[in-house]
Write a protein that holds these residues in place. Sequence first.
Motif, PDB file in Angstrom:
ATOM      1  N   ASN A   1     -19.790  14.093 -19.219  1.00  0.00           N
ATOM      2  CA  ASN A   1     -18.112  14.913 -17.926  1.00  0.00           C
ATOM      3  C   ASN A   1     -17.366  15.798 -19.431  1.00  0.00           C
ATOM      4  N   ALA A   2     -17.608  15.005 -20.755  1.00  0.00           N
ATOM      5  CA  ALA A   2     -17.208  16.245 -22.111  1.00  0.00           C
ATOM      6  C   ALA A   2     -17.933  17.329 -22.633  1.00  0.00           C
ATOM      7  N   GLN A   3     -18.713  17.543 -21.879  1.00  0.00           N
ATOM      8  CA  GLN A   3     -19.135  19.210 -21.711  1.00  0.00           C
ATOM      9  C   GLN A   3     -19.183  19.880 -21.448  1.00  0.00           C
ATOM     10  N   ASN A   4     -18.959  21.177 -22.094  1.00  0.00           N
ATOM     11  CA  ASN A   4     -18.572  22.095 -22.179  1.00  0.00           C
ATOM     12  C   ASN A   4     -16.599  22.652 -21.514  1.00  0.00           C
ATOM     13  N   LYS A   5     -16.591  21.218 -22.760  1.00  0.00           N
ATOM     14  CA  LYS A   5     -14.259  21.845 -22.648  1.00  0.00           C
ATOM     15  C   LYS A   5     -14.142  21.867 -24.043  1.00  0.00           C
ATOM     16  N   GLY A   6     -14.974  22.560 -24.867  1.00  0.00           N
ATOM     17  CA  GLY A   6     -14.432  23.053 -25.537  1.00  0.00           C
ATOM     18  C   GLY A   6     -14.110  22.531 -26.636  1.00  0.00           C
ATOM     19  N   VAL A   7     -13.761  22.109 -28.352  1.00  0.00           N
ATOM     20  CA  VAL A   7     -13.058  20.830 -28.914  1.00  0.00           C
ATOM     21  C   VAL A   7     -11.891  20.198 -28.602  1.00  0.00           C
ATOM     22  N   LEU A   8     -12.056  18.863 -28.847  1.00  0.00           N
ATOM     23  CA  LEU A   8     -10.970  17.769 -27.676  1.00  0.00           C
ATOM     24  C   LEU A   8     -10.804  16.691 -28.802  1.00  0.00           C
ATOM     25  N   VAL A   9      -9.302  16.517 -28.536  1.00  0.00           N
ATOM     26  CA  VAL A   9      -8.778  15.508 -30.094  1.00  0.00           C
ATOM     27  C   VAL A   9      -8.342  13.917 -28.998  1.00  0.00           C
ATOM     28  N   VAL A  10      -8.927  13.698 -29.560  1.00  0.00           N
ATOM     29  CA  VAL A  10      -8.889  11.587 -29.138  1.00  0.00           C
ATOM     30  C   VAL A  10      -7.878  10.980 -29.429  1.00  0.00           C
ATOM     31  N   MET A  11      -6.933  10.392 -29.538  1.00  0.00           N
ATOM     32  CA  MET A  11      -6.186   9.571 -29.892  1.00  0.00           C
ATOM     33  C   MET A  11      -5.206   8.792 -28.672  1.00  0.00           C
ATOM     34  N   ASN A  12      -5.054   7.350 -28.939  1.00  0.00           N
ATOM     35  CA  ASN A  12      -4.567   6.583 -28.103  1.00  0.00           C
ATOM     36  C   ASN A  12      -4.525   6.727 -26.768  1.00  0.00           C
ATOM     37  N   ASN A  13      -6.530   6.637 -26.929  1.00  0.00           N
ATOM     38  CA  ASN A  13      -7.130   6.041 -25.665  1.00  0.00           C
ATOM     39  C   ASN A  13      -6.926   7.603 -24.531  1.00  0.00           C
TER      40      ASN A  13
END
Length: 326
Positions: free
Chosen positions: A142-154
């Motif tokens: 589901n995280a594909q094709n979403k560009g770069v992601l930032v994951v912090m604090n859930n």
Amino acid sequence: MLNNKVAIIFTGGTISMKIDPRINAAIPALSSEEIMAMVTNIEKFTNIEIINFSNLPSPHITPEIMMDLSSLVKKTVDRHDITGVVITHGTDTLEETAYLLDLTIDSKKPIVVVGAMRNSSELGYDGSSNLSAAICTAISKNAQNKGVLVVMNNEVNSAAEVTKTNTLSLNTFKSPELGPLGIVDNDEVIFYRDILQKQYINTETIETKVALVKCGPGIGSDIFDFYINNGYKGIVIEALGRGNVPPTMVKGIKKAIDENIPVVMVSRCPTGRVLDTYGYEGGGKHLKNLNVIFANNIPGQKARIKLMLILSITNNINTIKNYFKN
């Protein structure tokens, strides 16, 4: 047997720091293996490949280093055996690096940037939990094709939208305009919405001589003379409100534009876009007539990164304007 693999690229930051008792301050100290040892049970979810890029505090990360990192991420994400890539990074300049990666990498695979707000000597060290959430995101289809992601604090945010909002809080990374894309809950990534759009700037180089000027009452034009005389190729202005500057700045802005130096304008307000609403001297309409480029609703630090990348491939004003429309 697990059929996925996440490459974790370590660059440094608070996530890799602990307190040095000699100076009573946090310094880079933890190895990538020591950090991964605190991420328990991750082997049940994916295979891990560790790539050591650097161990730098984020204020030491330069645009040139960001481009080197972009090149490494491209090579890594292009490998057939890699499901996704996670990059650890200090939080002070995390949003700039994440945004640069988002603009320079064209891949459907998840690319996730993560950091920590507390070092490993502090109670409640958040590095291991943030890293585990980032890895769970990187293996999610589901995280594909979403560009770069930032994951912090859930929370999962788009690199194009996220900014650091607080010097201390664990939930410092927010997308003030639209909110997070989703959350990580019980090791599962849940997306509530998609990214609005993905922009790609095809370049392997970066123009570093781009200035960032913050606007305030009565600020004059002297700073523009400095940048013009020192060979700067672009200037970003964090303007007042809707996109206005004191009349004392207009002379410098006009001089820069006359010297073929593109001047890009954003607002110093945390949210909202700039627009040519006001017609007085220094107002948005006046600035637009001078050929100032309006950068919609991104903050100054991101507009600077974007202009640096654009100037590496063109200095055509109309082309630059088209990039900043999106």
